[in-house]
Design a protein around this motif. Structure first.
Motif, PDB file in Angstrom:
ATOM      1  N   GLN A 185      49.113-102.905  25.220  1.00  0.00           N
ATOM      2  CA  GLN A 185      48.358-104.085  24.638  1.00  0.00           C
ATOM      3  C   GLN A 185      49.330-105.457  25.079  1.00  0.00           C
ATOM      4  O   GLN A 185      49.095-106.453  24.791  1.00  0.00           O
ATOM      5  CB  GLN A 185      48.652-104.174  22.934  1.00  0.00           C
ATOM      6  CG  GLN A 185      47.503-103.268  22.378  1.00  0.00           C
ATOM      7  CD  GLN A 185      47.342-103.440  21.303  1.00  0.00           C
ATOM      8  OE1 GLN A 185      46.992-104.592  20.715  1.00  0.00           O
ATOM      9  NE2 GLN A 185      47.179-102.513  20.146  1.00  0.00           N
ATOM     10  N   GLN A 186      50.635-105.118  25.614  1.00  0.00           N
ATOM     11  CA  GLN A 186      51.514-106.152  26.058  1.00  0.00           C
ATOM     12  C   GLN A 186      51.037-106.781  26.970  1.00  0.00           C
ATOM     13  O   GLN A 186      50.497-106.159  28.134  1.00  0.00           O
ATOM     14  CB  GLN A 186      53.074-105.513  26.128  1.00  0.00           C
ATOM     15  CG  GLN A 186      53.946-105.167  25.006  1.00  0.00           C
ATOM     16  CD  GLN A 186      55.139-104.773  25.184  1.00  0.00           C
ATOM     17  OE1 GLN A 186      55.384-103.938  25.893  1.00  0.00           O
ATOM     18  NE2 GLN A 186      56.144-105.508  25.060  1.00  0.00           N
TER      19      GLN A 186
ATOM     20  N   SER B  94      44.838-117.027  22.315  1.00  0.00           N
ATOM     21  CA  SER B  94      45.745-117.798  22.511  1.00  0.00           C
ATOM     22  C   SER B  94      46.949-117.463  23.460  1.00  0.00           C
ATOM     23  O   SER B  94      47.036-116.359  23.477  1.00  0.00           O
ATOM     24  CB  SER B  94      46.234-118.771  21.188  1.00  0.00           C
ATOM     25  OG  SER B  94      47.017-117.682  20.462  1.00  0.00           O
TER      26      SER B  94
ATOM     27  N   HIS C 207      51.138-118.057  23.846  1.00  0.00           N
ATOM     28  CA  HIS C 207      52.698-118.555  23.337  1.00  0.00           C
ATOM     29  C   HIS C 207      53.509-118.587  24.656  1.00  0.00           C
ATOM     30  O   HIS C 207      53.626-117.533  25.031  1.00  0.00           O
ATOM     31  CB  HIS C 207      53.000-118.263  22.235  1.00  0.00           C
ATOM     32  CG  HIS C 207      52.051-118.222  20.937  1.00  0.00           C
ATOM     33  ND1 HIS C 207      52.655-118.426  19.641  1.00  0.00           N
ATOM     34  CD2 HIS C 207      50.691-117.842  20.885  1.00  0.00           C
ATOM     35  CE1 HIS C 207      51.415-118.417  18.866  1.00  0.00           C
ATOM     36  NE2 HIS C 207      50.450-118.270  19.535  1.00  0.00           N
TER      37      HIS C 207
ATOM     38  N   PHE D 297      59.520-115.795  27.577  1.00  0.00           N
ATOM     39  CA  PHE D 297      58.418-115.101  27.121  1.00  0.00           C
ATOM     40  C   PHE D 297      57.126-115.485  26.887  1.00  0.00           C
ATOM     41  O   PHE D 297      57.018-116.665  26.333  1.00  0.00           O
ATOM     42  CB  PHE D 297      58.962-114.351  25.789  1.00  0.00           C
ATOM     43  CG  PHE D 297      60.190-113.325  25.863  1.00  0.00           C
ATOM     44  CD1 PHE D 297      61.320-113.895  25.614  1.00  0.00           C
ATOM     45  CD2 PHE D 297      59.943-112.094  26.436  1.00  0.00           C
ATOM     46  CE1 PHE D 297      62.668-113.323  25.629  1.00  0.00           C
ATOM     47  CE2 PHE D 297      61.305-111.223  26.288  1.00  0.00           C
ATOM     48  CZ  PHE D 297      62.246-111.966  26.163  1.00  0.00           C
TER      49      PHE D 297
ATOM     50  N   GLU E  90      47.714-113.718  21.829  1.00  0.00           N
ATOM     51  CA  GLU E  90      46.935-113.192  20.754  1.00  0.00           C
ATOM     52  C   GLU E  90      45.414-113.129  20.990  1.00  0.00           C
ATOM     53  O   GLU E  90      44.865-113.645  21.966  1.00  0.00           O
ATOM     54  CB  GLU E  90      46.662-114.202  19.381  1.00  0.00           C
ATOM     55  CG  GLU E  90      48.409-114.454  18.790  1.00  0.00           C
ATOM     56  CD  GLU E  90      48.059-115.761  17.749  1.00  0.00           C
ATOM     57  OE1 GLU E  90      48.332-115.368  16.780  1.00  0.00           O
ATOM     58  OE2 GLU E  90      48.082-116.847  18.291  1.00  0.00           O
TER      59      GLU E  90
ATOM     60  N   ASN F  26      47.443-113.645  13.774  1.00  0.00           N
ATOM     61  CA  ASN F  26      48.835-113.583  13.602  1.00  0.00           C
ATOM     62  C   ASN F  26      49.256-111.991  14.311  1.00  0.00           C
ATOM     63  O   ASN F  26      50.506-111.911  14.036  1.00  0.00           O
ATOM     64  CB  ASN F  26      49.428-113.500  11.999  1.00  0.00           C
ATOM     65  CG  ASN F  26      48.979-114.810  11.563  1.00  0.00           C
ATOM     66  OD1 ASN F  26      48.249-114.613  10.258  1.00  0.00           O
ATOM     67  ND2 ASN F  26      49.518-115.802  11.919  1.00  0.00           N
ATOM     68  N   ASP F  27      48.316-111.540  15.153  1.00  0.00           N
ATOM     69  CA  ASP F  27      48.714-110.365  15.816  1.00  0.00           C
ATOM     70  C   ASP F  27      48.993-110.580  17.117  1.00  0.00           C
ATOM     71  O   ASP F  27      48.316-110.361  18.085  1.00  0.00           O
ATOM     72  CB  ASP F  27      47.652-109.432  15.821  1.00  0.00           C
ATOM     73  CG  ASP F  27      48.028-108.002  16.047  1.00  0.00           C
ATOM     74  OD1 ASP F  27      47.189-107.079  16.176  1.00  0.00           O
ATOM     75  OD2 ASP F  27      49.241-107.636  16.440  1.00  0.00           O
ATOM     76  N   MET F  28      50.286-110.852  17.406  1.00  0.00           N
ATOM     77  CA  MET F  28      50.997-111.180  18.631  1.00  0.00           C
ATOM     78  C   MET F  28      51.667-110.411  19.285  1.00  0.00           C
ATOM     79  O   MET F  28      52.559-109.745  18.765  1.00  0.00           O
ATOM     80  CB  MET F  28      51.785-112.557  18.578  1.00  0.00           C
ATOM     81  CG  MET F  28      51.920-113.176  19.992  1.00  0.00           C
ATOM     82  SD  MET F  28      52.205-114.917  19.993  1.00  0.00           S
ATOM     83  CE  MET F  28      53.847-114.917  19.235  1.00  0.00           C
ATOM     84  N   ARG F  29      51.489-110.337  20.849  1.00  0.00           N
ATOM     85  CA  ARG F  29      52.114-109.447  21.611  1.00  0.00           C
ATOM     86  C   ARG F  29      52.887-110.118  22.561  1.00  0.00           C
ATOM     87  O   ARG F  29      52.239-111.047  23.254  1.00  0.00           O
ATOM     88  CB  ARG F  29      51.243-108.172  22.277  1.00  0.00           C
ATOM     89  CG  ARG F  29      50.616-107.261  21.324  1.00  0.00           C
ATOM     90  CD  ARG F  29      51.403-106.406  20.638  1.00  0.00           C
ATOM     91  NE  ARG F  29      50.715-105.547  19.464  1.00  0.00           N
ATOM     92  CZ  ARG F  29      50.275-105.857  18.411  1.00  0.00           C
ATOM     93  NH1 ARG F  29      50.515-106.722  17.970  1.00  0.00           N
ATOM     94  NH2 ARG F  29      49.659-104.614  17.887  1.00  0.00           N
ATOM     95  N   PHE F  30      54.264-109.620  22.796  1.00  0.00           N
ATOM     96  CA  PHE F  30      54.895-110.329  23.888  1.00  0.00           C
ATOM     97  C   PHE F  30      55.201-109.712  25.234  1.00  0.00           C
ATOM     98  O   PHE F  30      55.104-108.277  25.204  1.00  0.00           O
ATOM     99  CB  PHE F  30      56.401-110.635  23.330  1.00  0.00           C
ATOM    100  CG  PHE F  30      56.473-111.757  22.349  1.00  0.00           C
ATOM    101  CD1 PHE F  30      56.294-111.403  20.819  1.00  0.00           C
ATOM    102  CD2 PHE F  30      56.709-113.095  22.804  1.00  0.00           C
ATOM    103  CE1 PHE F  30      56.476-112.402  20.142  1.00  0.00           C
ATOM    104  CE2 PHE F  30      56.731-114.194  21.987  1.00  0.00           C
ATOM    105  CZ  PHE F  30      56.589-113.798  20.488  1.00  0.00           C
ATOM    106  N   GLY F  31      55.190-110.288  26.297  1.00  0.00           N
ATOM    107  CA  GLY F  31      55.519-109.718  27.562  1.00  0.00           C
ATOM    108  C   GLY F  31      57.065-109.511  27.675  1.00  0.00           C
ATOM    109  O   GLY F  31      57.799-109.532  26.765  1.00  0.00           O
ATOM    110  N   ALA F  32      57.360-108.683  28.826  1.00  0.00           N
ATOM    111  CA  ALA F  32      58.745-108.393  28.907  1.00  0.00           C
ATOM    112  C   ALA F  32      60.013-109.468  29.277  1.00  0.00           C
ATOM    113  O   ALA F  32      61.116-109.047  29.442  1.00  0.00           O
ATOM    114  CB  ALA F  32      58.777-107.418  30.113  1.00  0.00           C
TER     115      ALA F  32
END
Lengths: 110, 113
Positions: A1-2, A30, A32, A87, A91, A96-102
């Motif tokens: 999911q990232q 969205s 960020h 980064f 979403e 509020n369920d966010m995933r960040f890249g590496a």
């Protein structure tokens, strides 16, 4: 999911430009963008909502292509203070369920 | 000044021990998050909470537990079931409604003795 970020690292001279990309395999609500300096907490830069908008923050701007599920961060006329790891966070919905890249490590040299 | 406080800054754990990382915020935010950061892997979501007494698992919840008894507090317990707990842990908070910036604490670095 990232989300997937590219490039992993980039080295610039002061005054040069850079583009950092963030892509997802899922539809996005969205995107960020954050910057983290070594040993410090990530700091918020900007949020982009679906609709293909583009935002600017001093000489740092970003775009969001909803159809391609991609966002790009543009750093123009880079300064030494731009150094850090960038980064993107994504979403899929307003939950509020966010995933960040590496992350992309940016180094600006004099 | 409003902000997020994580404590301790450095934490050492012996094999088989549970440890609890503290996260307190005075921003009046409803949503709170825990991330784990390993070199080259970015921020991975462990747990998040949108309101008091409710929380959801993230991508790497195994070996971790949380509670949200107060709006201001979201402690993370690293249990002995977490086989590789050495990492940098970041807590964040945000306004619940709409895409909102996350405000991060300064992190806790956990190491195995």
């Amino acid at each position: 999911q990232q989300p997937v970020q590219s490039p992993q690292a980039v080295i610039l001279r002061e005054g040069e430009d850079a583009v950092i990309n963030c892509s997802s395999s899922k539809a996005l609500y969205s995107v960020h963008w954050y910057r983290q300096k070594h040993g410090e907490a990530p700091v918020f830069l900007m949020i982009l909502l679906k609709g293909g908008e583009q935002k600017g923050h001093d000489k740092i701007s970003a775009s969001f292509n909803e159809k391609k599920q991609q966002s790009s961060l543009y750093l123009t006329a880079s300064q030494l203070s731009y150094s850090g790891t960038y980064f993107c966070g994504t979403e899929k919905g307003n939950n509020n369920d966010m995933r960040f890249g590496a992350g992309t490590r940016l180094t600006v040299k004099p | 000044d409003g902000g997020i406080t994580q404590s301790p800054k450095y934490l050492f754990r012996k094999e088989g021990q549970n440890v609890t990382l503290s996260c307190e915020q005075n921003l009046n935010h409803d949503a709170m998050y825990w991330y784990r950061q390993d070199p080259g892997q970015g921020l991975r979501l462990i747990y998040y909470s949108q309101i008091v007494n409710d929380f959801q698992k993230g991508d790497i919840a195994e070996g971790y537990s949380v509670s949200r008894e107060k709006k201001e507090s979201f402690p993370l317990t690293v249990t002995s079931a977490q086989k590789n707990p050495t990492a940098f842990y970041l807590c964040a908070s945000s306004i619940r409604t709409g895409p909102q910036p996350q405000h991060f604490g300064d992190g806790t670095r956990l190491s195995i003795l």
